[in-house]
Each structure stands twice: as structure tokens, then as C-alpha cells.
Design an enzyme around this catalytic site. Structure first.
Site, PDB file in Angstrom:
ATOM      1  N   HIS A 205      46.673  42.023  42.276  1.00 23.99           N
ATOM      2  CA  HIS A 205      45.506  42.086  41.383  1.00 23.99           C
ATOM      3  C   HIS A 205      44.884  40.741  41.059  1.00 23.99           C
ATOM      4  O   HIS A 205      43.862  40.687  40.388  1.00 23.99           O
ATOM      5  CB  HIS A 205      45.885  42.792  40.070  1.00 23.99           C
ATOM      6  CG  HIS A 205      46.680  41.915  39.148  1.00 23.99           C
ATOM      7  ND1 HIS A 205      48.006  41.662  39.341  1.00 23.99           N
ATOM      8  CD2 HIS A 205      46.323  41.210  38.055  1.00 23.99           C
ATOM      9  CE1 HIS A 205      48.440  40.846  38.399  1.00 23.99           C
ATOM     10  NE2 HIS A 205      47.436  40.556  37.606  1.00 23.99           N
TER      11      HIS A 205
HETATM   12  C1  UD1 Z   1      44.403  40.928  33.219  1.00 24.60           C
HETATM   13  C2  UD1 Z   1      44.846  39.495  32.906  1.00 24.60           C
HETATM   14  C3  UD1 Z   1      45.903  39.054  33.908  1.00 24.60           C
HETATM   15  C4  UD1 Z   1      47.042  40.056  33.976  1.00 24.60           C
HETATM   16  C5  UD1 Z   1      46.462  41.435  34.291  1.00 24.60           C
HETATM   17  C6  UD1 Z   1      47.522  42.500  34.369  1.00 24.60           C
HETATM   18  C7  UD1 Z   1      43.169  37.963  31.972  1.00 24.60           C
HETATM   19  C8  UD1 Z   1      42.285  36.829  32.291  1.00 24.60           C
HETATM   20  N1  UD1 Z   1      43.753  38.552  33.026  1.00 24.60           N
HETATM   21  O1  UD1 Z   1      43.779  40.924  34.501  1.00 24.60           O
HETATM   22  O2  UD1 Z   1      46.429  37.812  33.502  1.00 24.60           O
HETATM   23  O3  UD1 Z   1      47.946  39.668  34.977  1.00 24.60           O
HETATM   24  O4  UD1 Z   1      45.531  41.781  33.250  1.00 24.60           O
HETATM   25  O5  UD1 Z   1      46.988  43.743  34.704  1.00 24.60           O
HETATM   26  O6  UD1 Z   1      43.340  38.291  30.833  1.00 24.60           O
HETATM   27  N2  UD1 Z   1      39.939  47.791  34.392  1.00 24.60           N
HETATM   28  C9  UD1 Z   1      40.013  49.153  34.343  1.00 24.60           C
HETATM   29  N3  UD1 Z   1      40.795  49.727  33.381  1.00 24.60           N
HETATM   30  C10 UD1 Z   1      41.489  49.006  32.470  1.00 24.60           C
HETATM   31  C11 UD1 Z   1      41.399  47.606  32.524  1.00 24.60           C
HETATM   32  C12 UD1 Z   1      40.628  47.013  33.481  1.00 24.60           C
HETATM   33  O7  UD1 Z   1      39.404  49.870  35.133  1.00 24.60           O
HETATM   34  O8  UD1 Z   1      42.188  49.601  31.621  1.00 24.60           O
HETATM   35  C13 UD1 Z   1      39.132  47.166  35.454  1.00 24.60           C
HETATM   36  C14 UD1 Z   1      37.739  46.802  35.021  1.00 24.60           C
HETATM   37  O9  UD1 Z   1      36.900  46.984  36.096  1.00 24.60           O
HETATM   38  C15 UD1 Z   1      37.838  45.314  34.727  1.00 24.60           C
HETATM   39  C16 UD1 Z   1      38.881  44.865  35.738  1.00 24.60           C
HETATM   40  O10 UD1 Z   1      39.757  45.981  35.884  1.00 24.60           O
HETATM   41  O11 UD1 Z   1      36.620  44.679  34.850  1.00 24.60           O
HETATM   42  C17 UD1 Z   1      39.661  43.653  35.339  1.00 24.60           C
HETATM   43  O12 UD1 Z   1      40.245  43.811  34.047  1.00 24.60           O
HETATM   44  P1  UD1 Z   1      40.546  42.501  33.146  1.00 24.60           P
HETATM   45  O13 UD1 Z   1      41.202  42.901  31.879  1.00 24.60           O
HETATM   46  O14 UD1 Z   1      39.311  41.661  33.044  1.00 24.60           O
HETATM   47  O15 UD1 Z   1      41.527  41.658  34.044  1.00 24.60           O
HETATM   48  P2  UD1 Z   1      42.788  42.066  34.943  1.00 24.60           P
HETATM   49  O16 UD1 Z   1      42.456  41.837  36.353  1.00 24.60           O
HETATM   50  O17 UD1 Z   1      43.324  43.403  34.555  1.00 24.60           O
END
Ligand code: UD1
Length: 377
Positions: A205
Site C-alpha cells: 500500500h
Molecule cells: C495510511 C497511513 C500509512 C499507513 C496506512 C495503513 C498516512 C500518511 N498514511 O495510509 O502510514 O501505513 O494508512 O493502512 O497517514 N481509503 C478507503 N477506505 C478507508 C481508508 C482509505 O477507501 O477506510 C482509500 C481512499 O481512497 C484514500 C486512500 O485509501 O484516499 C488512502 O487512505 P489514507 O488514509 O490517505 O492513506 P493510506 O494509504 O491508507
């Protein structure tokens, strides 16, 4: 003492769970559990509350996804309102996600003491959003609880006074050891028709791997090769799924015969899956630690790690995202078995106990010195 414990994203949940449990044991402490809502999907959030027997959050900020600036700012705005209305004595943040940094900054600016659990980890790669979150959070926090001695050294080199640093062990490992027996009873391998030691597990991820078309393609190419020799189970993170679709790789992934694609798994199922695997391929931080405790060889698909103890003492090998290197190291495990490793110091299931004991002793002393105890009573 009213203590707000912050969780926001998936890897925070298993770090907060043992802290809440331990705080509850002490009558003089009142824990509040706050969820920022950075992760919000049932499979990225709620399932962990159930698996880890965590109470429902007392406060939910519902910030959701967004750019780094938007997400961080939203957490800060909402968290400030909570701090002003709840007036807590102490805030605990864990890990290195955007919610961690946002809540730490907001609390210290209101002069509320902050503890950072899992402090001092450094990848020395400032292109990682987590590295910025770690540096900022550590620089403003009052208590820095570390998982390994290299983290203590990193903090000292950055000029953080030694009296703020406490080497306590690893709360994520507290959770693993507490839930291992329960996870052993998961039927995930049966459901997928997998036998112990006859498959590999993959998680992916990191933006550096999945947000760029070329890096994602290189990793898929490596998988195409490895799956000829072993089944690969791949619970897909929402970010990765989005990028696979965006780059038009959905058909390719479906065609890879021995690549078993799943939705994100809960804690207990995933622990069982790792425990019975021949090896794990990952770009996660926490999984490098969990595989070390489970003694399962781990190939980390990154150029660096902020958790060097897992390489020096554990089962971890850093392989980057170069196709040939991933294949070579996977073959090495398939042919010769992987690293066995040993358990790092203080990864013994008692980190939360140590943390809470230190907070009680220090905060009660500090409040006594400031005359706050008499004022409170
Ligand atoms: C975040 C953390 C990362 C951690 C990871 C674990 C930051 C900068 N990054 O990354 O350190 O290792 O979580 O999972 O804080 N999304 C969904 N559903 C959700 C959450 C996210 O569909 O419940 C999708 C959305 O499109 C979103 C993308 O995933 O834009 C990324 O989510 P985000 O929380 O920005 O970062 P992660 O890649 O999950």
C-alpha cells in the site's frame, strides 16, 4: 487523570488496544478513546474494534480521506474542539499516520502533555509521509516511548533530552501475544483451502510502490514469476485497489492463476494467515515486526526500513521493488528456507504496562510539583 487515546488508521488500532486495557485497570485514570475517522471502511476500521475487543470510540471525528494537508488540517480543527470541551489532562498518540501528527500538534499548542508511543523510528527517507509525521510528532511530544534502542539513539541525535525518552518495548507485540491463541482458531486457511507452509502472503500500500505505474508493474511482474512456485494470498488495501484499476492492471491480476486476491482482512484472520505462511512479502511497517515474532521470513518491498531491529535480529530482509531482486530473495526462501531470527529486547507483551506506569508516576509527580493536585482536589 483524563487521558485521550487517539486512533485514526488501521495500524493504530492494535497499538491503542493494549493501552486502553491497561489504563482501565488504574482507578485514578479515565481513558477516552478518540477515532479521527482517517480510515472509515468497515474492513479498515470496525473489524479491528471487534477482533481486539475494543470499546466503541467515545469520540468520532469522521474526517475521512483527503490530500495530506486537507486530512491533517481537518483532524486538527476537529480535535481542537474536543480538547477545549473535554479538557483532558493527557493525550496519547501512536505510530506515524497523519492523525498521529495532527493530534500531537493540536494538543501541545493547548499545553496538554502528549505521549508518543512508537517514537524515534527513522527511515531517513523524507519522501515518505510517515517520516515527516514521525519527526514532527517526536519533536513536540513530552514522552517518547520507544520500541528499540536504535530509536533512542535517533532521538538523542536530534537533540531530544534523555529524560523524555523511555525504552518500553512494543505495544503491537503486546496485542499479537494477547491474541495469538484466538487467531489460531481462525478458519481462514481452511476457507481458502491453504495448507500450513504452502503459500506466501502479500500486502502492498505504500505510495512509493502503488502510486507509480512502473513500480506497481515491476512488483506484479515479480509476482507473476513467484506464483509459478507458490500460491500468493493478497488482501488488497483500498489505495492499492484504486491504483490497480486506474492503471488498467485489473485484468492482469485476475489472470495470475496462483494469486489469491481478497478484500482487507480482520486482525485475527490476518494473524493466522501470516503465522501459517511460508513467507511474507510486504511494504508495511508493522508486519515486519509481527513476522519477526512469528518467526516467518519477511521480504520488505522497500529500499529502507525504520525498523532495523527486524533485519538485524529478526526475520526481515529488505528487497526494494526491483523485479529481479524480489524474485531472487523469494527463490532463496523457497529453496533454502529463510531467516530464523530472535525476539528483540522487551518485545515481551508488557509494553503497555510499562508505559502506563511511567505516565502515572511522572504525571502525578509533575502535578504535585506544580501544586495542581491540591487545586484539583
Ligand atoms: C495510511 C497511513 C500509512 C499507513 C496506512 C495503513 C498516512 C500518511 N498514511 O495510509 O502510514 O501505513 O494508512 O493502512 O497517514 N481509503 C478507503 N477506505 C478507508 C481508508 C482509505 O477507501 O477506510 C482509500 C481512499 O481512497 C484514500 C486512500 O485509501 O484516499 C488512502 O487512505 P489514507 O488514509 O490517505 O492513506 P493510506 O494509504 O491508507
Amino acid at each position: 487523570m483524563k487521558i485521550i487515546n487517539v486512533t485514526g488508521a488501521r495500524p493504530n488500532m492494535m497499538k491503542v488496544a493494549p493501552l486502553i486495557k491497561e489504563i482501565k485497570i488504574h482507578k485514578e485514570l479515565t481513558p477516552l478513546l478518540l477515532h479521527t475517522g482517517q480510515h472509515y471502511d468497515e474492513k479498515m476500521s470496525k473489524v479491528f474494534f471487534n477482533d481486539l475487543s475494543m470499546p466503541e470510540p467515545d469520540i468520532y471525528l469522521g474526517v475521512g480521506s483527503g490530500s495530506h494537508a486537507v486530512q491533517t488540517a481537518k483532524v486538527m480543527v476537529e480535535f481542537e474542539k474536543v480538547l477545549l470541551s473535554e479538557n483532558p489532562d493527557f493525550v496519547v498518540v501512536v505510530g506515524d499516520v497523519n492523525s498521529t501528527m495532527a493530534c500531537a500538534i493540536t494538543a501541545v499548542k493547548l499545553h496538554i502533555p502528549v505521549a508518543h508511543v512508537e517514537a524515534g523510528l527513522r527511515s531517513f527517507d523524507r519522501t515518505m509521509p510517515e517520516e515527516i509525521n514521525r519527526i514532527v510528532t517526536d519533536s513536540v511530544s513530552d514522552y517518547l516511548f520507544t520500541t528499540s534502542e536504535d530509536a533512542n539513539e535517533n532521538l538523542k541525535k536530534e537533540g531530544i533530552p534523555a529524560e523524555k525518552i523511555f525504552f518500553v518495548g512494543n505495544v503491537m507485540i503486546d496485542t499479537l501475544l494477547n491474541h495469538k491463541e484466538k487467531a489460531d482458531r481462525s478458519d481462514i486457511t481452511q476457507r481458502l483451502g491453504l495448507k500450513k507452509g504452502e503459500y506466501a502472503v502479500l500486502t502492498l500500500h505504500r505510495p512509493s510502490n502503488v502510486d507509480g505505474k512502473e513500480s506497481l508493474e515491476r512488483i506484479l511482474d515479480a509476482l507473476l514469476y513467484i506464483q509459478k512456485r507458490i500460491k500468493i494470498v493478497f488482501p488488497v488495501h483500498p489505495r492499492t485497489l484504486k491504483m490497480i484499476k486506474e492503471y488498467g492492471f485489473s485484468d492482469i491480476t485476475k489472470e495470475i492463476k496462483n494469486l489469491i486476491i481478497l478484500e482487507p482482512l480482520g486482525y485475527l484472520d490476518f494473524l493466522k494467515l501470516m503465522n501459517d505462511a511460508m513467507f511474507v512479502l510486504t511494504d508495511s511497517g508493522g508486519i515486519q515486526e509481527e513476522t519477526t515474532i512469528l518467526q516467518i521470513p519477511c521480504l520488505t518491498l522497500r529500499e529502507n526500513t525504520e525498523r532495523p531491529v527486524t533485519v538485524m535480529e529478526g526475520t526481515n530482509t529488505i528487497v526494494g521493488n526491483d523485479k529481479e531482486r524480489i524474485i531472487k530473495e523469494a527463490e532463496n526462501i523457497l529453496n533454502n528456507g529463510g531467516k530464523a531470527g530472535r525476539v528483540p529486547k522487551l518485545w515481551d507483551g508488557r509494553a503497555a504496562e510499562r508505559i502506563v506506569e511511567i505516565i502515572i508516576k511522572r504525571e502525578i509527580r509533575r502535578k504535585g510539583e506544580n501544586g495542581e493536585m491540591e487545586k484539583d482536589s
